[in-house]
Design an enzyme around this catalytic site. Structure first.
Site, PDB file in Angstrom:
ATOM      1  N   GLU A  82       0.846  -1.194   0.000  1.00  0.00           N
ATOM      2  CA  GLU A  82       0.000   0.000   0.000  1.00  0.00           C
ATOM      3  C   GLU A  82       0.882   1.245   0.000  1.00  0.00           C
ATOM      4  OE1 GLU A  82      -2.979  -0.422   3.116  1.00  0.00           O
ATOM      5  OE2 GLU A  82      -4.165  -1.779   1.884  1.00  0.00           O
ATOM      6  N   ARG A 136       1.642   2.111   4.774  1.00  0.00           N
ATOM      7  CA  ARG A 136       1.189   3.097   3.777  1.00  0.00           C
ATOM      8  C   ARG A 136       2.202   4.207   3.493  1.00  0.00           C
ATOM      9  NH1 ARG A 136      -3.035   1.904   7.011  1.00  0.00           N
ATOM     10  NH2 ARG A 136      -3.963   0.042   6.158  1.00  0.00           N
ATOM     11  N   THR A 180       0.294   0.621  10.630  1.00  0.00           N
ATOM     12  CA  THR A 180       0.207   0.447   9.182  1.00  0.00           C
ATOM     13  C   THR A 180       0.129   1.803   8.480  1.00  0.00           C
ATOM     14  OG1 THR A 180      -2.205   0.320   9.311  1.00  0.00           O
ATOM     15  CG2 THR A 180      -1.005  -1.763   9.357  1.00  0.00           C
ATOM     16  N   GLY A 197      -7.748  -2.080  16.035  1.00  0.00           N
ATOM     17  CA  GLY A 197      -9.185  -2.067  16.351  1.00  0.00           C
ATOM     18  C   GLY A 197      -9.763  -3.464  16.523  1.00  0.00           C
ATOM     19  N   GLU A 198      -9.081  -4.472  15.995  1.00  0.00           N
ATOM     20  CA  GLU A 198      -9.558  -5.848  16.128  1.00  0.00           C
ATOM     21  C   GLU A 198      -8.920  -6.522  17.347  1.00  0.00           C
ATOM     22  OE1 GLU A 198      -9.189  -4.379  12.954  1.00  0.00           O
ATOM     23  OE2 GLU A 198     -11.344  -4.361  13.271  1.00  0.00           O
ATOM     24  N   TRP A 264      -5.762   4.472  12.038  1.00  0.00           N
ATOM     25  CA  TRP A 264      -4.805   3.902  11.092  1.00  0.00           C
ATOM     26  C   TRP A 264      -4.909   4.513   9.689  1.00  0.00           C
ATOM     27  CZ3 TRP A 264      -7.178   1.133   7.124  1.00  0.00           C
ATOM     28  CH2 TRP A 264      -8.507   0.775   7.343  1.00  0.00           C
ATOM     29  N   ASN A 282     -13.342   1.529  14.183  1.00  0.00           N
ATOM     30  CA  ASN A 282     -14.449   0.836  14.831  1.00  0.00           C
ATOM     31  C   ASN A 282     -14.300   0.747  16.346  1.00  0.00           C
ATOM     32  OD1 ASN A 282     -12.333  -1.268  13.942  1.00  0.00           O
ATOM     33  ND2 ASN A 282     -13.465  -2.361  15.492  1.00  0.00           N
ATOM     34  N   ASP A 324     -18.708  -2.650  11.489  1.00  0.00           N
ATOM     35  CA  ASP A 324     -17.278  -2.389  11.288  1.00  0.00           C
ATOM     36  C   ASP A 324     -17.015  -1.336  10.208  1.00  0.00           C
ATOM     37  OD1 ASP A 324     -14.509  -2.685  11.765  1.00  0.00           O
ATOM     38  OD2 ASP A 324     -14.326  -4.013  10.041  1.00  0.00           O
ATOM     39  N   ASP A 326     -15.315   1.534   9.912  1.00  0.00           N
ATOM     40  CA  ASP A 326     -14.281   2.461  10.397  1.00  0.00           C
ATOM     41  C   ASP A 326     -14.394   3.836   9.718  1.00  0.00           C
ATOM     42  OD1 ASP A 326     -13.334  -0.156  11.084  1.00  0.00           O
ATOM     43  OD2 ASP A 326     -11.382   0.727  11.496  1.00  0.00           O
ATOM     44  N   ARG A 351     -16.407   4.595   5.055  1.00  0.00           N
ATOM     45  CA  ARG A 351     -16.631   3.163   4.861  1.00  0.00           C
ATOM     46  C   ARG A 351     -18.121   2.849   4.841  1.00  0.00           C
ATOM     47  NH1 ARG A 351     -12.067  -0.166   7.266  1.00  0.00           N
ATOM     48  NH2 ARG A 351     -13.483  -1.491   8.434  1.00  0.00           N
ATOM     49  N   TRP A 558      -6.363  -6.085   2.977  1.00  0.00           N
ATOM     50  CA  TRP A 558      -7.650  -6.734   3.210  1.00  0.00           C
ATOM     51  C   TRP A 558      -8.207  -7.264   1.893  1.00  0.00           C
ATOM     52  CZ3 TRP A 558     -12.301  -4.465   6.455  1.00  0.00           C
ATOM     53  CH2 TRP A 558     -12.991  -5.548   7.042  1.00  0.00           C
TER      54      TRP A 558
END
Lengths: 599, 150
Positions: A82, A136, A180, A197-198, A264, A282, A324, A326, A351, A558
């Site tokens: 990315e 990124r 990231t 977030g997860e 992020w 999220n 979810d 975000d 999102r 993702w």
């Protein structure tokens, strides 16, 4: 004696250094000036406004068909690539996913490697990163290159030599804190977010002093007022003061401590207003039943004072998230007319499938419309309260735990994820890479363990009913909230867009094509298949009198989750979708920078 | 040495609820069911699955899907488990989940964490195995399986 001399010497150096950098505007002036020079590309988003627009115009709608690759560079890493390269003077800086190598390439010498920096990182961080080991990109400022490492260390390198100048820990991977996102340099500070977030992190934005890496301010997304840096009277939401305990009162007990709101995504900056803008992710977990309340300030756009971090205004797009969605996508700053009136606007493609046009000075909500017609979880956004009108059928909270809520559009990866859009002052339109994906979502109860996934929902993803393409590249009018034109793409468009004064917009596709389209009509003018799928952002620069286009290919992120088998379920009448073509039939892993020019 | 011990202990512990569940399910003698259950650690009736397999689907979604992709189908950075389980036996599966696996070199940066102390995984290892084996055998398709009695 010898030692004393050394101490004296370093003292002198320190004093000199602090004198030099006591001018907070120094780094900013240099960077602001460089960001206005179209020959260079000195920040990930092209400029502080995150417009990703270039006034270069050698490459035009008439001659872009002659474009061809002129040199390539293999990064040596085979994961999702990315972000994109920076061009500062005659040097190009290229980064990679984990292990986060940074290369300085000499543009005067066919990309010869001037220096290479490879941090030593514990590979156990890899599985703690949600959705691939992406990065990124790096930031440039004050003669330094700033790198956000996967293991949450922030490193400053000497841009000339690659020598490490300082390094600070911005988080703890053992608690699921990783990085990231790209750092952004504003004045004498480096702004750095956090991922996780997860994993139930407490999201925050941290400003480090560029000169030595010491903390200038830290602003959490969720928590007590002194941690989230708000003034109950002065900080507003849609023009009204937010009041005391605005975040705490929307969480049960101390759930905010593992409440998410990771940061992020991208950060933009308005030098006149001295405000930075970014979004939070999220609330943790993905199971909404387990965290009653609005869960503020997750899913929120923040406008903060660049010097102090104090929030001027906030706006929560998706209160009490159930899908979810975000809120971390880029905030594009553009001075446009909205319904006839000139506005200092902030435009954000969330999102959740709504594109928001706001007054970036006051935080007033001006437009909120769906930028993909498939969006169905809410009918509209109430312009007075700012709240989405949720459709009961698609409420995973109302349907409850262990109930499969079907056919929600968009899917968790959003109508758009982090892949940044572009704004062209020439056409006044926004060019947006989008996902066209829906999902089934079933929340279930989970317990929090530090460093372990804290997800609490299972989902499957597929194209909208009756359709077989997963992405669109669209032109958007942020004044009226309408799609101007839309190009279908077989897969999600997971690459950041670029617009140019030549009338050409560029983006990459998951199959690996770099595409050039006419900004007025969307007509495809050129495409070239790079070695791997593109999830990187397209960059342009000029060197030796010639305009170049550069992009990283390397499928993953993702978007790579559907790589092997494609998306789609085969239950409940979705059988036809099972035949959906697999991305693996088009492309394989890679890590290559491809640079294009006219003959 | 401590790693092996931990593994042995975990496997023993896990084997217990496994056989209990199997005998409870069909009511036959424990020894016979164990052999049968090892061959097919899931039950599919008219496209619907037993509670254990369904639970495996959910636990997979919680802890494995982020890397191994929806329905065990793999991603650009983790293997397709419906394929892996065609060759991998239960013991190797359990060993890998409990102790993790590292494949870091010039060409790969693949790390599977150890789930030995993750309750949501270790406690339901057999259910996750059953679900993935059912996927691998083609006994169930993609997406959320329906439960017997649904």
């Amino acid at each position: 004696m010898k030692q004393r001399k050394k101490v004296l010497l370093s003292w002198t150096a320190l004093v000199a250094a602090s004198l030099l950098s006591s001018h907070p505007s120094l780094a900013n002036d240099e960077l602001t000036k460089a960001s206005k020079d179209p020959k260079q590309w000195v920040m990930q988003a092209g400029d502080y406004a995150n417009q990703r627009y270039s006034s270069l115009k050698q490459i035009t709608t008439a001659n872009v068909k002659e474009l061809r690759p002129v040199w390539t560079f293999s990064t040596g890493v085979l994961r999702g690539h990315e972000g994109g390269p920076l061009v500062v003077g005659d040097v190009m800086y290229v980064h990679t996913p984990f292990p986060n190598v940074v290369y300085a390439l000499d543009l005067n010498n066919q990309g010869r490697i001037l220096w290479k920096y490879e941090p030593k990182q514990d590979p156990t961080v890899i599985p703690v990163m949600c959705c691939d080991t992406v990065n990124r990109g790096v930031a440039y400022g004050d003669g330094k290159i700033i790198l956000n490492q996967a293991d949450a260390n922030v490193v400053a390198l000497d841009a000339k030599t690659g020598k490490e100048l300082w390094k600070v820990a911005n988080g703890d991977p053992k608690k699921g804190e990783t990085m990231t996102g790209a750092p952004v340099i504003v004045k004498d500070k480096v702004l750095v977010g956090i991922s996780g977030g997860e994993f139930g992190v407490q999201g925050r934005m941290t400003a480090y002093n560029l000169k030595d890496g010491s903390v200038a301010w830290k602003a959490y997304s969720v928590g007590p007022d002194d941690q989230i840096l708000v003034d109950p009277q002065k900080t507003t939401s849609l023009g009204k003061p937010i009041g005391a305990n605005s975040s705490l009162s929307t969480w049960q007990g101390d759930q905010w401590k593992t409440g998410g709101g990771a940061t992020w995504g991208w950060t933009s900056y308005d030098p006149q207003l001295n405000l930075i803008y970014y979004g939070s992710g999220n609330p943790s977990t993905w199971n909404p039943k387990q965290r009653p309340g609005d869960n503020k300030w997750s899913m929120t756009i923040f406008a903060r004072d660049a010097d102090t971090g104090m929030a001027k205004w906030v706006y929560q797009m998706t209160p009490h998230d159930e899908w979810d969605y975000d809120g971390v996508n880029e905030m594009i700053l553009a001075d446009i007319k909205v319904k006839g009136t000139p506005v200092k606007a902030l435009v954000h493609f969330d999102r959740n499938g709504f594109a928001y046009t706001m007054n970036r000075e006051t935080g007033e909500l001006l437009v909120a419309e769906k930028y993909d017609p498939a969006v169905n979880w809410a009918t509209h956004v109430d312009m007075k309260t700012g709240r989405p009108e949720v459709v009961a059928q698609y409420s995973t909270d109302k349907n409850g735990e262990d109930h499969n809520t079907k056919g929600v559009c968009p899917a968790a990866l959003g109508s758009k994820d982090q892949q940044p859009a572009s704004y062209s002052p020439d056409t006044g339109l926004f060019y947006v890479p989008t996902n066209h994906v829906c999902m089934d979502y079933e929340p279930f109860k989970v317990s929090y363990t530090a460093g372990q996934p804290y997800v609490g929902a299972t989902l499957s993803m597929f194209p909208p009913k009756g359709e077989n393409h997963l992405g669109n590249f669209i032109a958007w009018d942020a004044s009226t909230g309408k799609i101007v034109w839309s190009d279908k793409e077989t897969f999600s468009v997971w690459s950041g867009a670029l617009t140019t004064a030549g009338g050409v917009a560029f983006y990459g596709t998951l199959e690996g094509y770099l595409k050039a389209v006419d900004m007025k009509t969307g007509k495809e003018l050129y495409k070239f298949k790079t070695p791997s799928g593109i999830i990187g952002n397209v960059t342009t620069y000029e060197h030796g009198g010639k305009q170049y286009i550069a992009v990283l290919s390397g499928v993953g992120g993702w978007a790579g989750i559907g790589m092997a088998a494609g998306l789609g379920g085969d239950t409940d009448g979705l059988g036809a979708v099972g035949a959906y073509k697999q991305l693996a039939n088009y492309t394989q892993l890679g890590g290559v920078l491809t640079v294009f020019a006219l003959p | 040495m401590p790693k092996r011990l931990a593994l042995a202990a975990a496997v023993t512990l896990l084997a217990l609820p496994f056989s209990v569940a199997a005998s409870a399910a069909d009511g036959s003698a424990p020894t016979a069911t164990k052999v049968a259950a090892e061959a097919k650690p899931y039950k599919v009736e008219g496209g619907k699955v037993d509670p254990g397999t369904y639970n495996g689907y959910r636990r997979y979604g919680e802890s494995c899907m982020r890397c191994h992709g929806p329905d065990g189908a793999g991603s650009s950075y983790a293997p397709d488990l419906t394929d892996s389980l065609k060759h991998m036996d239960y013991d190797t599966f359990a060993e890998t989940v409990i102790n993790g696996r590292k494949n870091v070199n010039t060409a790969n940066n693949n790390v599977m964490p150890s789930f030995g102390t993750t309750e949501d995984v270790a406690n339901y290892l057999d259910d996750i195995y059953g679900y993935l084996k059912a996927r691998s055998d083609g006994a169930i398709g993609r997406g959320r399986p329906q439960r017997i009695g649904d």
